[in-house]
Design a protein around this motif. Structure first.
Motif, mmCIF file in Angstrom:
data_model
loop_
_atom_site.group_PDB
_atom_site.id
_atom_site.type_symbol
_atom_site.label_atom_id
_atom_site.label_comp_id
_atom_site.label_asym_id
_atom_site.label_seq_id
_atom_site.Cartn_x
_atom_site.Cartn_y
_atom_site.Cartn_z
ATOM 1 N N LYS A 53 -0.234 7.265 -6.453
ATOM 2 C CA LYS A 53 -1.259 7.834 -6.646
ATOM 3 C C LYS A 53 -0.816 8.939 -6.959
ATOM 4 O O LYS A 53 -1.684 9.465 -7.749
ATOM 5 C CB LYS A 53 -2.417 6.902 -5.648
ATOM 6 C CG LYS A 53 -3.908 7.857 -6.404
ATOM 7 C CD LYS A 53 -4.910 7.327 -4.580
ATOM 8 C CE LYS A 53 -5.296 6.892 -4.945
ATOM 9 N NZ LYS A 53 -6.567 6.104 -4.394
ATOM 10 N N ALA A 54 -0.413 9.526 -5.623
ATOM 11 C CA ALA A 54 -0.280 10.772 -5.279
ATOM 12 C C ALA A 54 0.691 11.711 -6.862
ATOM 13 O O ALA A 54 0.785 12.746 -7.166
ATOM 14 C CB ALA A 54 1.336 11.403 -4.236
ATOM 15 N N ILE A 61 0.384 -0.943 0.362
ATOM 16 C CA ILE A 61 -0.307 -0.018 0.087
ATOM 17 C C ILE A 61 0.758 1.302 -0.209
ATOM 18 O O ILE A 61 0.698 2.423 -0.171
ATOM 19 C CB ILE A 61 -1.473 0.000 1.424
ATOM 20 C CG1 ILE A 61 -2.265 0.550 1.246
ATOM 21 C CG2 ILE A 61 -0.352 0.278 2.535
ATOM 22 C CD1 ILE A 61 -3.334 0.788 2.124
ATOM 23 N N SER A 62 2.032 0.843 0.782
ATOM 24 C CA SER A 62 2.862 2.385 0.895
ATOM 25 C C SER A 62 3.301 2.546 -0.688
ATOM 26 O O SER A 62 3.757 3.630 -1.261
ATOM 27 C CB SER A 62 3.910 2.165 1.605
ATOM 28 O OG SER A 62 4.832 0.790 1.066
ATOM 29 N N THR A 66 1.473 1.787 -3.869
ATOM 30 C CA THR A 66 0.312 2.395 -4.015
ATOM 31 C C THR A 66 -0.124 3.600 -3.971
ATOM 32 O O THR A 66 -0.406 4.478 -4.869
ATOM 33 C CB THR A 66 -0.980 1.390 -3.814
ATOM 34 O OG1 THR A 66 -1.172 1.326 -2.774
ATOM 35 C CG2 THR A 66 -0.622 -0.680 -5.028
ATOM 36 N N ASN A 67 -0.139 3.808 -3.321
ATOM 37 C CA ASN A 67 -0.719 5.194 -2.408
ATOM 38 C C ASN A 67 0.890 6.333 -3.703
ATOM 39 O O ASN A 67 0.152 7.130 -3.421
ATOM 40 C CB ASN A 67 0.062 5.806 -1.099
ATOM 41 C CG ASN A 67 -1.070 5.216 0.098
ATOM 42 O OD1 ASN A 67 -2.617 4.916 -0.562
ATOM 43 N ND2 ASN A 67 -1.299 4.925 0.630
#
Length: 249
Positions: A205-206, A198-199, A201-202
């Motif tokens: 996204k940013a 998740i780190s 993918t975040n």
């Protein structure tokens, strides 16, 4: 006169890895534009349960790690739809969890390259003799990771490798009126993305400047749909970043 509402009417397409995610979006988009579509899947777990279009479609179970699968896919498509294959979308691909140097086994390496690189090459080889006299389309699905250090060296290298096929095939087949292009998605909301930490993918996204969101399969499918149509006839040998600005070429 061509049917503008069905620009791919009477054309035959193969979409590898078309049972879910980006591949399913591509298969449905081509079918909605009139194409007859052969969709490959690997296992019963990801077999398409329904195909919500009125277009002709078949599913073909084939493990692209097996070199013989390319011939099986083409032979099955020809048997169903006739000897001409107008469109090949090399979409099937796999990733892996290994990252840093020293964490990748030879089995990991081969598993990635067998599907992401070798299968693309042999699918192109198998389809080429069945392309029409003019107007064939080969569309390879790469990844923004092919040009960005996202921490998956074998996966990134595999996606970079098929850019070579794209350019060489475009040069070779251009004299016959066929186009070959590659679409490089960014972070698209699929099962594969959900397997990523998740780190990461975040961060992706940013870095996606268009609305700071993940892409959707349809965002990629619409680009592929355009490249499959006659209106894309003057575009070949190109790698198109369909990434919401995550990667800018």
């Amino acid at each position: 006169m061509p049917n503008k509402s069905l620009p791919l009417e009477n054309r035959v397409a193969i979409v590898t890895g078309g049972s879910r995610g980006i591949g399913a979006g591509i298969a449905e988009t081509l079918a909605s534009r009139g194409a007859k579509v052969a969709i490959t899947f690997t296992s019963e777990m990801n077999k398409i349960k329904g195909f919500g279009t009125s277009a002709d479609a078949i599913t073909i179970q084939a493990d692209l790690r097996n070199v013989a699968s390319a011939k099986l896919i083409v032979d099955t498509t020809v048997k169903a739809f006739g000897p001409v294959i107008h469109i090949l979308v090399n979409n099937a691909g796999v990733s892996y969890k290994g990252a840093s140097i020293g964490t990748t086994s030879i089995e990991d390496h081969n598993s990635i390259f067998d599907v992401n690189v070798r299968a693309v090459f042999f699918m192109g080889e198998a389809v080429a003799p069945h392309l029409p006299n003019k107007g064939g389309r080969i569309i390879n699905i790469g990844s923004a990771a092919g040009r960005e250090p996202f921490g998956l060296p074998i996966y990134c290298a595999s996606k970079a490798a098929i850019e070579g096929f794209t350019r060489c095939w475009a040069a070779e087949l251009g004299s016959k009126g066929h186009t070959v292009n590659q679409v490089n998605p960014g972070a698209v909301e699929t099962d594969m993305l959900r397997e990523v930490d998740i780190s990461v993918t975040n961060m992706l996204k940013a870095m996606t400047h268009m609305e700071n969101r993940f892409g959707q399969p349809q965002d990629i499918a619409d680009v592929v749909g355009f490249l499959a149509e006659e209106s894309s006839r003057w575009i070949t040998g190109q790698v198109i970043s369909a990434s919401g600005g995550l990667a800018m070429y």
